[in-house]
Design a protein around this motif. Sequence first.
Motif, short mmCIF file in Angstrom:
data_model
loop_
_atom_site.label_atom_id
_atom_site.label_comp_id
_atom_site.label_asym_id
_atom_site.label_seq_id
_atom_site.Cartn_x
_atom_site.Cartn_y
_atom_site.Cartn_z
N GLN A 122 -37.06 -28.78 -55.03
CA GLN A 122 -36.62 -28.34 -53.85
C GLN A 122 -35.57 -27.27 -53.87
O GLN A 122 -35.65 -26.45 -52.93
CB GLN A 122 -36.22 -29.75 -53.20
CG GLN A 122 -37.27 -30.68 -52.68
CD GLN A 122 -38.22 -29.83 -52.13
OE1 GLN A 122 -37.81 -29.38 -50.71
NE2 GLN A 122 -39.71 -30.09 -52.27
N PRO A 123 -34.52 -27.32 -54.76
CA PRO A 123 -33.45 -26.37 -54.76
C PRO A 123 -33.82 -25.11 -54.71
O PRO A 123 -34.73 -24.75 -55.58
CB PRO A 123 -32.38 -26.86 -55.90
CG PRO A 123 -32.72 -28.39 -56.20
CD PRO A 123 -34.08 -28.45 -55.78
N GLY A 130 -27.93 -23.41 -55.04
CA GLY A 130 -29.22 -24.19 -55.43
C GLY A 130 -29.35 -24.22 -56.99
O GLY A 130 -30.06 -25.31 -57.58
N ASP A 133 -27.51 -27.53 -57.99
CA ASP A 133 -28.41 -28.56 -57.52
C ASP A 133 -29.41 -28.89 -58.59
O ASP A 133 -29.68 -30.25 -58.65
CB ASP A 133 -28.69 -28.52 -55.98
CG ASP A 133 -27.43 -28.49 -55.05
OD1 ASP A 133 -26.31 -28.72 -55.38
OD2 ASP A 133 -27.83 -28.20 -53.81
N ARG A 134 -30.18 -27.86 -58.78
CA ARG A 134 -31.34 -28.02 -59.59
C ARG A 134 -30.72 -28.74 -61.06
O ARG A 134 -31.52 -29.65 -61.55
CB ARG A 134 -32.10 -26.88 -60.06
CG ARG A 134 -33.30 -27.05 -60.90
CD ARG A 134 -34.36 -27.69 -60.27
NE ARG A 134 -35.27 -28.02 -61.24
CZ ARG A 134 -36.59 -27.35 -61.06
NH1 ARG A 134 -36.74 -26.26 -60.28
NH2 ARG A 134 -37.65 -27.51 -62.04
N LYS A 227 -30.58 -34.32 -48.25
CA LYS A 227 -31.02 -33.26 -48.07
C LYS A 227 -32.51 -32.79 -48.54
O LYS A 227 -33.49 -32.39 -47.87
CB LYS A 227 -29.96 -32.03 -47.93
CG LYS A 227 -30.50 -30.69 -47.44
CD LYS A 227 -29.38 -29.54 -47.96
CE LYS A 227 -29.44 -29.41 -49.26
NZ LYS A 227 -28.59 -28.08 -49.72
N TYR A 228 -32.38 -32.70 -49.86
CA TYR A 228 -33.73 -32.51 -50.41
C TYR A 228 -34.71 -33.51 -50.27
O TYR A 228 -35.99 -33.06 -49.98
CB TYR A 228 -33.56 -32.22 -51.79
CG TYR A 228 -32.50 -30.95 -52.04
CD1 TYR A 228 -33.03 -29.71 -51.69
CD2 TYR A 228 -31.66 -31.14 -53.19
CE1 TYR A 228 -31.98 -28.62 -51.84
CE2 TYR A 228 -30.68 -30.04 -53.37
CZ TYR A 228 -30.89 -28.84 -52.59
OH TYR A 228 -30.19 -27.70 -52.88
N ASN A 231 -37.01 -33.03 -47.24
CA ASN A 231 -38.25 -32.23 -47.14
C ASN A 231 -39.61 -32.71 -47.92
O ASN A 231 -40.53 -31.98 -47.59
CB ASN A 231 -37.72 -31.01 -47.93
CG ASN A 231 -36.52 -30.43 -47.41
OD1 ASN A 231 -36.42 -30.22 -46.14
ND2 ASN A 231 -35.63 -29.60 -48.14
#
Length: 296
Positions: A122-123, A130, A133-134, A227-228, A231
């Motif tokens: 997702q990131p 991003g 986050d990954r 947040k991810y 999705n």
Amino acid sequence: MQDSLQDYLNYLSVERGLAKNTLESYGRDLRQFLSYLKEKKNLDLQATTQATVIGYLLLLQARGKATATLSRNLAAIKSYYHFLAREGMIERDPTINLDAPKQEKRLPRVLSVQDVEHLLEQPDLKNPVGVRDRAMLEVLYATGLRVSELVSLKINDLNLEMSYIRCFGKGSKERIVPLGSVATKYVKIYLEHARKFLASSPYEDTLFLNHHGKGLTRQGFWKIIKKYAENLDIAIEITPHTLRHSFATHLLENGADLRSVQEMLGHADISTTQVYTHLTKDRIKEVYEKAHPRAK
């Protein structure tokens, strides 16, 4: 009473080395209990009886508190009174024969390998946040760390050449956990290409930084993963602990032994880890029932 409580918390911190989060939890629960003694019952520690403690737990139950909350409060109260009796601050321990209420064991919810992969993808790797986050999600799934352990990681806790990390779990106990090649790859990318854009000081040694250049909080990471997760079209709620559960379950499903998983998770008691064997047994049964012509 407040003086004795501070003495007790100092004892937990210095002599037993309990983690900051555990100390805060014990302190919060015990302050509420002492407030109950003083304001509701007009009692001091010496005058507390077993019935007083039971009455307090019943009050919490009437307020809708879960069994786990009642057990946690009783554990804090019992430990506190044991300390007071040992130090000679009270003549008798009113909790000595009290047992915690039995808790129904709930199996943790886990993601499939495919769902984990979708979450990790997702990131947006086109910006520093991003990339960060990954790297965080990859580390969490690769190691099964608790969120508090993840956000506490320092750069010096990494050994990217050997692909392992050092972390400090409950009670500040140190353990070494393999990192894996994929997580190592994304951590290297983060360190080489993204972290410098987030850091506000060259002296900040926390590994994962927020947009202020400081270490992320548990709440901050919780918001990131939520947040991810929004999705994805996944029925179960995804929390930071979901990746920890998925890590353990996927290891056992692929042949890892229980003792090794216990070590990697940082569980003091192997019975805590055994909950994941129920999940793998359920998975085996599900596969059997779908595949065997005489299963039904």
